[in-house]
Motif scaffolding. Structure first.
Motif, PDB file in Angstrom:
ATOM      1  N   HIS A   1       0.836  -1.206   0.000  1.00 13.95           N
ATOM      2  CA  HIS A   1       0.000   0.000   0.000  1.00 13.95           C
ATOM      3  C   HIS A   1       0.857   1.237   0.000  1.00 13.95           C
ATOM      4  O   HIS A   1       1.857   1.288   0.690  1.00 13.95           O
ATOM      5  CB  HIS A   1      -0.893   0.040   1.242  1.00 13.95           C
ATOM      6  CG  HIS A   1      -2.274  -0.485   1.029  1.00 13.95           C
ATOM      7  ND1 HIS A   1      -3.169   0.089   0.183  1.00 13.95           N
ATOM      8  CD2 HIS A   1      -2.895  -1.554   1.544  1.00 13.95           C
ATOM      9  CE1 HIS A   1      -4.296  -0.595   0.199  1.00 13.95           C
ATOM     10  NE2 HIS A   1      -4.142  -1.602   1.025  1.00 13.95           N
ATOM     11  N   THR A   2       0.575   2.239  -0.716  1.00 15.99           N
ATOM     12  CA  THR A   2      -0.475   2.471  -1.694  1.00 15.99           C
ATOM     13  C   THR A   2       0.103   2.431  -3.100  1.00 15.99           C
ATOM     14  O   THR A   2      -0.437   1.786  -3.977  1.00 15.99           O
ATOM     15  CB  THR A   2      -1.133   3.842  -1.438  1.00 15.99           C
ATOM     16  OG1 THR A   2      -1.710   3.881  -0.164  1.00 15.99           O
ATOM     17  CG2 THR A   2      -2.152   4.198  -2.471  1.00 15.99           C
TER      18      THR A   2
ATOM     19  N   ILE B   1      -2.141  -7.910  -1.606  1.00 17.73           N
ATOM     20  CA  ILE B   1      -1.943  -6.536  -1.134  1.00 17.73           C
ATOM     21  C   ILE B   1      -1.459  -6.580   0.309  1.00 17.73           C
ATOM     22  O   ILE B   1      -2.033  -7.276   1.144  1.00 17.73           O
ATOM     23  CB  ILE B   1      -3.271  -5.741  -1.216  1.00 17.73           C
ATOM     24  CG1 ILE B   1      -3.728  -5.633  -2.674  1.00 17.73           C
ATOM     25  CG2 ILE B   1      -3.120  -4.370  -0.569  1.00 17.73           C
ATOM     26  CD1 ILE B   1      -5.118  -5.057  -2.840  1.00 17.73           C
ATOM     27  N   LEU B   2      -0.395  -5.835   0.582  1.00 15.83           N
ATOM     28  CA  LEU B   2       0.145  -5.747   1.941  1.00 15.83           C
ATOM     29  C   LEU B   2       0.009  -4.331   2.478  1.00 15.83           C
ATOM     30  O   LEU B   2       0.290  -3.366   1.783  1.00 15.83           O
ATOM     31  CB  LEU B   2       1.632  -6.111   1.972  1.00 15.83           C
ATOM     32  CG  LEU B   2       2.018  -7.569   1.877  1.00 15.83           C
ATOM     33  CD1 LEU B   2       3.531  -7.710   1.900  1.00 15.83           C
ATOM     34  CD2 LEU B   2       1.406  -8.375   2.995  1.00 15.83           C
TER      35      LEU B   2
ATOM     36  N   VAL C   1      -4.902   3.200   7.116  1.00 13.67           N
ATOM     37  CA  VAL C   1      -4.439   1.828   7.241  1.00 13.67           C
ATOM     38  C   VAL C   1      -5.539   0.880   6.783  1.00 13.67           C
ATOM     39  O   VAL C   1      -6.674   0.960   7.229  1.00 13.67           O
ATOM     40  CB  VAL C   1      -4.033   1.510   8.691  1.00 13.67           C
ATOM     41  CG1 VAL C   1      -3.769   0.028   8.865  1.00 13.67           C
ATOM     42  CG2 VAL C   1      -2.808   2.309   9.069  1.00 13.67           C
ATOM     43  N   LYS C   2      -5.189   0.016   5.836  1.00 20.00           N
ATOM     44  CA  LYS C   2      -6.130  -0.968   5.316  1.00 20.00           C
ATOM     45  C   LYS C   2      -5.552  -2.344   5.590  1.00 20.00           C
ATOM     46  O   LYS C   2      -4.340  -2.505   5.681  1.00 20.00           O
ATOM     47  CB  LYS C   2      -6.322  -0.764   3.815  1.00 20.00           C
ATOM     48  CG  LYS C   2      -6.920   0.584   3.499  1.00 20.00           C
ATOM     49  CD  LYS C   2      -7.123   0.783   2.028  1.00 20.00           C
ATOM     50  CE  LYS C   2      -7.711   2.174   1.870  1.00 20.00           C
ATOM     51  NZ  LYS C   2      -8.013   2.560   0.576  1.00 20.00           N
ATOM     52  N   PRO C   3      -6.399  -3.344   5.719  1.00 16.61           N
ATOM     53  CA  PRO C   3      -5.870  -4.677   5.997  1.00 16.61           C
ATOM     54  C   PRO C   3      -5.171  -5.274   4.779  1.00 16.61           C
ATOM     55  O   PRO C   3      -5.460  -4.925   3.638  1.00 16.61           O
ATOM     56  CB  PRO C   3      -7.134  -5.482   6.340  1.00 16.61           C
ATOM     57  CG  PRO C   3      -8.238  -4.771   5.652  1.00 16.61           C
ATOM     58  CD  PRO C   3      -7.852  -3.314   5.644  1.00 16.61           C
TER      59      PRO C   3
ATOM     60  N   ASN D   1       8.551  -9.330   6.638  1.00 16.76           N
ATOM     61  CA  ASN D   1       8.097  -9.864   7.932  1.00 16.76           C
ATOM     62  C   ASN D   1       6.633 -10.281   7.864  1.00 16.76           C
ATOM     63  O   ASN D   1       6.255 -11.348   8.348  1.00 16.76           O
ATOM     64  CB  ASN D   1       8.280  -8.828   9.038  1.00 16.76           C
ATOM     65  CG  ASN D   1       9.714  -8.681   9.483  1.00 16.76           C
ATOM     66  OD1 ASN D   1      10.595  -9.433   9.076  1.00 16.76           O
ATOM     67  ND2 ASN D   1       9.961  -7.682  10.311  1.00 16.76           N
ATOM     68  N   GLU D   2       5.802  -9.433   7.267  1.00 12.10           N
ATOM     69  CA  GLU D   2       4.379  -9.766   7.182  1.00 12.10           C
ATOM     70  C   GLU D   2       4.144 -10.958   6.267  1.00 12.10           C
ATOM     71  O   GLU D   2       3.327 -11.828   6.575  1.00 12.10           O
ATOM     72  CB  GLU D   2       3.549  -8.576   6.719  1.00 12.10           C
ATOM     73  CG  GLU D   2       2.070  -8.911   6.731  1.00 12.10           C
ATOM     74  CD  GLU D   2       1.142  -7.737   6.583  1.00 12.10           C
ATOM     75  OE1 GLU D   2      -0.071  -7.982   6.547  1.00 12.10           O
ATOM     76  OE2 GLU D   2       1.609  -6.590   6.502  1.00 12.10           O
ATOM     77  N   LEU D   3       4.841 -11.019   5.138  1.00 13.71           N
ATOM     78  CA  LEU D   3       4.679 -12.163   4.233  1.00 13.71           C
ATOM     79  C   LEU D   3       4.960 -13.483   4.957  1.00 13.71           C
ATOM     80  O   LEU D   3       4.257 -14.471   4.756  1.00 13.71           O
ATOM     81  CB  LEU D   3       5.592 -12.031   3.019  1.00 13.71           C
ATOM     82  CG  LEU D   3       5.068 -11.199   1.866  1.00 13.71           C
ATOM     83  CD1 LEU D   3       6.148 -11.007   0.815  1.00 13.71           C
ATOM     84  CD2 LEU D   3       3.831 -11.832   1.256  1.00 13.71           C
TER      85      LEU D   3
END
Length: 179
Positions: A31-32, A56-57, A75-77, A107-109
């Motif tokens: 994002h974005t 989408i992260l 902030v979007k999920p 890290n999120e992936l």
């Protein structure tokens, strides 16, 4: 200071990805601006191969400077609609500078699973790395003054553009130096 045409950089980025990779990527945008790029990359790449749905992260909660920059109102999920385990991920962001956003995205992936590989595509690499992060696919490398922010936008027709802004709201912003 004149900036390159963002549409030309996008075409160069697409050509590099198509020429240099034989992997079937699962495309994930950050994002974005990274999402805008990822959407268009996905359209182009999916014409020649079967692809997983676009991911989408939103890395806001994964930033190591979260306590300094705070939570952004937009902030979007994250949405990862495919199995990350074993996938070859093409992570897409608009501008690479310090590397902190990319670290947060990786890290999120890994919270979703263990990919076979992660490759990074970015429209602009402006240097100034604080972490050992590098992109495999780059539209252009630009050296810009540290007091400037490189803004990536798209107009109502979906065309990409770059502009420079001064950090901390200085009044001498340089808008739309490329179209």
């Amino acid at each position: 200071m004149s900036l390159p045409d963002a549409e030309i950089l996008f075409e160069q980025l697409v050509n590099k990805i198509q020429a240099e990779s034989d992997k079937q990527f699962a495309v994930v945008g950050i994002h974005t601006g990274g999402v805008w790029l990822a959407e268009r990359l996905y359209q182009v790449l999916s014409t020649s191969q079967h692809m997983e749905p676009l991911g989408i992260l939103s890395v806001s909660f994964y930033r190591d400077d979260f306590d300094k920059i705070g939570l952004h109102a937009q902030v979007k999920p994250s949405e990862i609609p495919f199995t990350v385990d074993g996938a070859h991920i093409l992570l897409v962001d608009d501008v690479l500078q310090t590397g902190r956003t990319i670290r947060a995205a990786i890290n999120e992936l890994f919270d979703y699973g263990r990919p076979a590989s992660i490759s990074l595509a970015t429209l602009v690499d402006r240097g100034d790395r604080e972490l050992p992060i590098c992109a495999q696919y780059i539209g252009a490398q630009l050296q810009l003054p540290k007091e400037k922010i490189l803004a990536f936008n798209r107009d109502d027709d979906g065309k990409f553009k770059l502009s420079l802004k001064n950090k901390k709201g200085a009044e001498n912003d340089e808008e739309g130096l490329s179209a």
